[in-house]
Write a protein that holds these residues in place. Structure first.
Motif: not given
Length: 108
Positions: A81-86
């Motif tokens: 989730v972090w990689n998707f949004f950042t």
């Protein structure tokens, strides 16, 4: 069978310890439990708030290594989730049908 190969759903579980954890998960959870045990030995639990704070590292690391469907565990879900949004996402449009063999220079 038209050269199709079907991978069994549980083929990755044989690479995990106890069928659920990899080495990093066990180290993370072990360090959280070890830190909580060390705090129990050093700090006497006088009231409920101190007892909760002492158990908090074990609970948090246990939550991170808890398995969830479609992901290895909560930690990998949070990382995804972090990689998707950042990170910047780049999607290439292939049209309605990817398997079409139509070329641009054939068009007249």
């Amino acid at each position: 069978m038209n050269n199709n190969f079907l991978i069994p759903a549980n083929s990755k579980k044989s690479q995990l310890y106890f069928g659920l954890f990899n080495k990093f998960d066990l180290i993370l959870f072990g360090s959280g439990v070890g830190f909580s045990l060390l705090m129990m030995a050093i700090i006497p639990p006088g009231n409920y708030i101190i007892s909760i704070l002492i158990c908090l590292p074990a609970v948090v690391t246990g939550f991170l290594v808890f398995p969830v469907p479609n992901y290895h565990n909560v930690l990998t879900l949070l990382i995804s989730v972090w990689n998707f949004f950042t990170t910047r996402q780049r999607f290439i449009w292939k049209g309605w049908c990817v398997k079409d063999e139509f070329k641009e220079d054939d068009k007249k």
